[in-house]
Structures are given as structure tokens and as C-alpha cells.
Design a protein around this motif. Structure first.
Motif, PDB file in Angstrom:
ATOM      1  N   PRO A  19       0.805  -1.226   0.000  1.00 50.58           N
ATOM      2  CA  PRO A  19       0.000   0.000   0.000  1.00 50.58           C
ATOM      3  C   PRO A  19       0.836   1.274   0.000  1.00 50.58           C
ATOM      4  O   PRO A  19       0.478   2.258  -0.660  1.00 50.58           O
ATOM      5  N   VAL A  20       1.965   1.258   0.704  1.00 48.22           N
ATOM      6  CA  VAL A  20       2.806   2.460   0.759  1.00 48.22           C
ATOM      7  C   VAL A  20       3.390   2.777  -0.610  1.00 48.22           C
ATOM      8  O   VAL A  20       3.322   3.922  -1.081  1.00 48.22           O
ATOM      9  N   LEU A  21       3.967   1.769  -1.272  1.00 45.00           N
ATOM     10  CA  LEU A  21       4.606   2.008  -2.563  1.00 45.00           C
ATOM     11  C   LEU A  21       3.602   2.227  -3.689  1.00 45.00           C
ATOM     12  O   LEU A  21       3.875   3.004  -4.612  1.00 45.00           O
ATOM     13  N   VAL A  22       2.457   1.581  -3.626  1.00 43.29           N
ATOM     14  CA  VAL A  22       1.418   1.835  -4.642  1.00 43.29           C
ATOM     15  C   VAL A  22       0.892   3.259  -4.499  1.00 43.29           C
ATOM     16  O   VAL A  22       0.672   3.958  -5.502  1.00 43.29           O
ATOM     17  N   HIS A  23       0.731   3.715  -3.266  1.00 46.04           N
ATOM     18  CA  HIS A  23       0.293   5.098  -3.042  1.00 46.04           C
ATOM     19  C   HIS A  23       1.335   6.085  -3.586  1.00 46.04           C
ATOM     20  O   HIS A  23       0.977   7.101  -4.179  1.00 46.04           O
ATOM     21  N   PHE A  76       4.032   5.385  -5.877  1.00 45.94           N
ATOM     22  CA  PHE A  76       4.487   5.197  -7.260  1.00 45.94           C
ATOM     23  C   PHE A  76       3.417   4.662  -8.202  1.00 45.94           C
ATOM     24  O   PHE A  76       3.723   4.292  -9.329  1.00 45.94           O
ATOM     25  N   GLY A  77       2.189   4.556  -7.747  1.00 43.30           N
ATOM     26  CA  GLY A  77       1.144   3.995  -8.586  1.00 43.30           C
ATOM     27  C   GLY A  77       1.308   2.489  -8.707  1.00 43.30           C
ATOM     28  O   GLY A  77       1.902   1.848  -7.847  1.00 43.30           O
ATOM     29  N   PHE A  78       0.804   1.929  -9.794  1.00 41.14           N
ATOM     30  CA  PHE A  78       0.830   0.471  -9.929  1.00 41.14           C
ATOM     31  C   PHE A  78       2.249  -0.078 -10.002  1.00 41.14           C
ATOM     32  O   PHE A  78       2.481  -1.239  -9.676  1.00 41.14           O
ATOM     33  N   LEU A  79       3.233   0.738 -10.404  1.00 43.29           N
ATOM     34  CA  LEU A  79       4.623   0.276 -10.414  1.00 43.29           C
ATOM     35  C   LEU A  79       5.122  -0.007  -9.002  1.00 43.29           C
ATOM     36  O   LEU A  79       6.064  -0.781  -8.807  1.00 43.29           O
ATOM     37  N   GLY A  80       4.483   0.587  -8.010  1.00 36.85           N
ATOM     38  CA  GLY A  80       4.842   0.324  -6.627  1.00 36.85           C
ATOM     39  C   GLY A  80       4.611  -1.121  -6.240  1.00 36.85           C
ATOM     40  O   GLY A  80       5.338  -1.658  -5.390  1.00 36.85           O
ATOM     41  N   ALA A 132       7.453  -3.400  -4.623  1.00 40.76           N
ATOM     42  CA  ALA A 132       7.251  -4.128  -3.363  1.00 40.76           C
ATOM     43  C   ALA A 132       7.657  -5.585  -3.512  1.00 40.76           C
ATOM     44  O   ALA A 132       8.290  -6.162  -2.612  1.00 40.76           O
ATOM     45  N   ILE A 133       7.321  -6.199  -4.635  1.00 38.84           N
ATOM     46  CA  ILE A 133       7.710  -7.587  -4.886  1.00 38.84           C
ATOM     47  C   ILE A 133       9.225  -7.701  -4.970  1.00 38.84           C
ATOM     48  O   ILE A 133       9.829  -8.609  -4.385  1.00 38.84           O
ATOM     49  N   VAL A 134       9.875  -6.767  -5.667  1.00 37.08           N
ATOM     50  CA  VAL A 134      11.330  -6.788  -5.818  1.00 37.08           C
ATOM     51  C   VAL A 134      12.016  -6.663  -4.456  1.00 37.08           C
ATOM     52  O   VAL A 134      12.936  -7.425  -4.144  1.00 37.08           O
TER      53      VAL A 134
END
Length: 134
Positions: free
Chosen positions: A65-69, A71-75, A79-81
Motif C-alpha cells: 500500500p505504501v509504494l502503490v500510493h 508510485f502507482g501500480f509500479l509500486g 514491493a515484490i522486488v
């Protein structure tokens, strides 16, 4: 490739961007899988489970949720990486602190040198392809 197969151009570009981020996580994933197979062959299946538990159940649910917020869907790919790198680093740390393998099975400098010879690499590739695809 995706537009050539009939996919929407915008969707193809978004997928290509996501995959570019995700590819950064492939080297640690391959290393984790190699270590996992090595440990299972040593009858030690639990260290990879222990190493994966915290990042998968603790880190990733926070990161997504933090990275999607941010960087958008690239977050989600980021997060997986980060999770893939964390899992592999934790497994290597676990093996360093609590060596559970048989020491004579861990490669020496000579065995690593031997493994990089073309004939050895070809044999390894032939043996490992089935495992990777399974």
C-alpha cells in the motif's frame, strides 16, 4: 510484442513498464531457488521457509500500500522486488549464522573454478532445466 498479439497499446506499455521493474527481482529469486534446492537436498527444508516468512507476511503487506500510493501500480512491482531481495538476503544470513548444510557439500574455490568450465556448465544446464521448469 503485446500489440502485435492484439493487446491494447496503452496496456502493453503499462505491462512493459511493470515488467522492467519486476526484472530487478529475478536474480535474488533464482539464487533463493538454487539455495532452496541445495538445502532440500541436504534434508533441510525449513531455513527457506523461515527466511521467507517475515518478508512475505510482515514486509510485503506494509510495502504494497505504501509504494502503490507513492508510485502507482509500479509500486506493486517494487514491493515484490524488495521482498524478493529481503528473502534471499535473510536466507544467506541464516546460512551464515546457523550453517545447517554438510560443510563438505559447500563449494570450495576449486569446485567453483571447475563448475565454470564449459563442459560443467553444459552438464549443469541440462540437469537444471527440468528443475527450473517444474
Amino acid at each position: 510484442v503485446l500489440p502485435w498479439l492484439g493487446q491494447d497499446v496503452v496496456a502493453s506499455q503499462l505491462a512493459a513498464n511493470w515488467i522492467r521493474v519486476y526484472l530487478v527481482g529475478l536474480p535474488p529469486t533464482v539464487l533463493f531457488r538454487v539455495l532452496q534446492r541445495f538445502l532440500v537436498a541436504q534434508r533441510q527444508p525449513w531455513p527457506p521457509v523461515y527466511a521467507a516468512a517475515l518478508p512475505c507476511f510482515g514486509l510485503q503487506p506494509i510495502l504494497v500500500p505504501v509504494l502503490v500510493h507513492r508510485f502507482g501500480f509500479l509500486g506493486s512491482a517494487l514491493a515484490i522486488v524488495i521482498t524478493q531481495w529481503a528473502v534471499t538476503i535473510l536466507l544467506l544470513l541464516y546460512l551464515y549464522l546457523w550453517p545447517v548444510h554438510h560443510p563438505e557439500s559447500w563449494p570450495t574455490r576449486e569446485s567453483v573454478h571447475q563448475a565454470w568450465k564449459p563442459r560443467s556448465l553444459r552438464r549443469c544446464w541440462n540437469l537444471s532445466l527440468g528443475c527450473v521448469l517444474s
